[in-house]
Write a protein that holds these residues in place. Structure first.
Motif, mmCIF file in Angstrom:
data_model
loop_
_atom_site.group_PDB
_atom_site.id
_atom_site.type_symbol
_atom_site.label_atom_id
_atom_site.label_comp_id
_atom_site.label_asym_id
_atom_site.label_seq_id
_atom_site.Cartn_x
_atom_site.Cartn_y
_atom_site.Cartn_z
ATOM 1 N N ASP A 1 0.849 -1.200 0.000
ATOM 2 C CA ASP A 1 0.000 0.000 0.000
ATOM 3 C C ASP A 1 0.877 1.240 0.000
ATOM 4 O OD1 ASP A 1 -2.264 -1.441 0.001
ATOM 5 O OD2 ASP A 1 -2.830 -1.063 2.077
ATOM 6 N N VAL A 2 0.579 2.182 -0.905
ATOM 7 C CA VAL A 2 1.290 3.457 -0.991
ATOM 8 C C VAL A 2 0.321 4.561 -0.600
ATOM 9 C CG1 VAL A 2 2.485 5.074 -2.507
ATOM 10 C CG2 VAL A 2 2.839 2.630 -2.794
ATOM 11 N N TRP B 1 -4.265 9.946 -0.151
ATOM 12 C CA TRP B 1 -4.466 9.233 -1.415
ATOM 13 C C TRP B 1 -3.792 7.882 -1.274
ATOM 14 C CZ3 TRP B 1 -1.086 7.368 -5.192
ATOM 15 C CH2 TRP B 1 -1.677 7.034 -6.426
ATOM 16 N N ARG B 2 -4.548 6.810 -1.428
ATOM 17 C CA ARG B 2 -4.025 5.466 -1.168
ATOM 18 C C ARG B 2 -4.128 4.614 -2.434
ATOM 19 N NH1 ARG B 2 -3.188 2.451 3.521
ATOM 20 N NH2 ARG B 2 -3.911 4.260 4.718
ATOM 21 N N GLN B 3 -3.058 3.885 -2.698
ATOM 22 C CA GLN B 3 -3.009 3.016 -3.865
ATOM 23 C C GLN B 3 -2.407 1.680 -3.465
ATOM 24 O OE1 GLN B 3 -4.009 3.759 -7.082
ATOM 25 N NE2 GLN B 3 -3.490 1.720 -7.771
ATOM 26 N N ARG B 4 -3.067 0.592 -3.818
ATOM 27 C CA ARG B 4 -2.529 -0.738 -3.542
ATOM 28 C C ARG B 4 -1.819 -1.255 -4.789
ATOM 29 N NH1 ARG B 4 -4.954 -5.436 0.070
ATOM 30 N NH2 ARG B 4 -4.009 -3.966 1.513
ATOM 31 N N LEU B 5 -0.567 -1.686 -4.600
ATOM 32 C CA LEU B 5 0.218 -2.223 -5.693
ATOM 33 C C LEU B 5 0.344 -3.733 -5.538
ATOM 34 C CD1 LEU B 5 3.209 0.311 -5.688
ATOM 35 C CD2 LEU B 5 1.005 0.521 -6.842
ATOM 36 N N ALA C 1 8.217 2.749 -4.996
ATOM 37 C CA ALA C 1 6.803 3.037 -5.239
ATOM 38 C C ALA C 1 6.596 3.746 -6.572
ATOM 39 C CB ALA C 1 6.241 3.882 -4.095
ATOM 40 N N SER C 2 7.442 4.738 -6.864
ATOM 41 C CA SER C 2 7.286 5.479 -8.113
ATOM 42 C C SER C 2 7.482 4.575 -9.322
ATOM 43 C CB SER C 2 8.286 6.638 -8.160
ATOM 44 O OG SER C 2 8.101 7.424 -9.319
ATOM 45 N N PHE C 3 8.422 3.649 -9.225
ATOM 46 C CA PHE C 3 8.679 2.733 -10.335
ATOM 47 C C PHE C 3 7.456 1.876 -10.633
ATOM 48 C CE2 PHE C 3 10.031 -1.562 -11.626
ATOM 49 C CZ PHE C 3 10.602 -1.268 -12.849
ATOM 50 N N PHE C 4 6.885 1.267 -9.596
ATOM 51 C CA PHE C 4 5.768 0.368 -9.822
ATOM 52 C C PHE C 4 4.465 1.110 -10.114
ATOM 53 C CE2 PHE C 4 8.590 -2.734 -7.819
ATOM 54 C CZ PHE C 4 8.432 -3.788 -8.711
#
Length: 299
Positions: free
Chosen positions: A4-5, A16-20, A59-62
């Motif tokens: 999670d980012v 702002w949440r983003q699951r990778l 995180a930025s890469f993925f």
């Protein structure tokens, strides 16, 4: 592997949440994913190897340099050249008073503060610029080599680093910089006078996001793009009202297209959006100063 980012565009804005979902490389098993140094550093095992580096870069890469995670406001621009190129970013920032003040002002608010090392990779020159006149152009040997670039090695010299620093400061106008905030051709600095005496009238600096992962911006330059083409000039009859960028009124339309003056920034920014990103990790060559002690490397 799932990560999670979480980020905020402003200090008190909604999260702002983003699951990778991170796929494993072919034939490799990912294990032992850990965060270190208050979440700013990551390590994992991929097969028999330890991969480790900055958590933000991971995180930025993925996320393919998504604006929400890749945006980095430029708060200060400085150089780390020293005498004859003897210094480096690590030495320069260890006792940097301005950097300490930035930490004091922003870390308590929950911000991440980055020191991004930039390298002037190479320099090149052209005898043709953007101004429509019959000027002879720069002197290759007296004006370029041994003044900005070492002829034998191609290494960019201190004068070239000085100009790149000034160009970026005048472009971004960072909050914590106090000098070189303008590029005023009507009141040139010593470095600008040296540039003009060598026959140069146009300076362009291509600032590429750190392997495509960063989107540098500032209050002066709010667009969060991955590539900036910075242009400043020294026209023969400069206007005192022009304090940065291109001040010449006598642009040559044909040569301007070649030197990417009128539309170069937009072209570079657009091309960068179609380019891939690259994750640079330390691997086994991590500097001791950067690696958390609990990250054990393969030997």
């Amino acid at each position: 592997m799932k990560v999670d980012v979480v980020s905020r565009r402003e200090g008190h804005a909604e999260e702002w949440r983003q699951r990778l979902v991170i796929p494993a490389p072919d034939g490799e098993v990912i294990s032992s994913f850990r965060l270190h140094a208050d979440g700013s550093y990551f390590s994992l095992r991929s097969g028999d190897h330890t991969i480790h580096g900055d958590a933000w870069a991971f995180a930025s890469f993925f996320m393919d340099a998504n604006e929400e995670i890749a945006g980095q406001e430029v708060m200060y621009v400085g150089k780390a050249y020293g005498q004859d190129g003897s210094s480096n970013v690590w030495e320069r920032t260890r006792k940097h008073e301005t950097l300490s003040r930035i930490y004091e002002d922003h870390l308590p608010g929950g911000w991440d503060v980055f020191v991004t090392p930039l390298e002037v990779e190479y320099a090149t020159m052209s005898s043709s610029d953007h101004i429509n006149d019959s000027d002879d152009g720069p002197d290759l040997f007296g004006g370029y080599y041994d003044r900005y670039v070492e002829m034998k090695t191609g290494r960019v010299l201190g004068s070239g680093v000085d100009l790149a620093e000034h160009a970026m400061i005048a472009y971004f106008v960072p909050h914590y910089n106090k000098n070189l905030l303008d590029w005023c051709a009507a009141k040139p600095t010593k470095d600008m006078q040296t540039m003009r005496s060598g026959g140069f009238r146009l300076l362009q600096v291509h600032l590429n996001g750190w392997w495509g992962l960063s989107r540098f911006y500032s209050r002066q330059v709010p667009a969060r793009v991955r590539s900036h083409l910075i242009s400043h000039d020294l026209p023969p009859n400069p206007s005192p009202s022009v304090t940065r960028g291109i001040g010449s009124a006598d642009l040559d339309n044909w040569r301007a297209q070649l030197s990417l003056v009128p539309n170069g920034h937009e072209i570079f920014a657009s091309d960068a959006e179609r380019a891939g990103v690259a994750l640079r990790v330390f691997g086994e060559h991590a500097p001791e100063e950067r690696r958390p002690p609990e990250v054990i490397l393969d030997r």
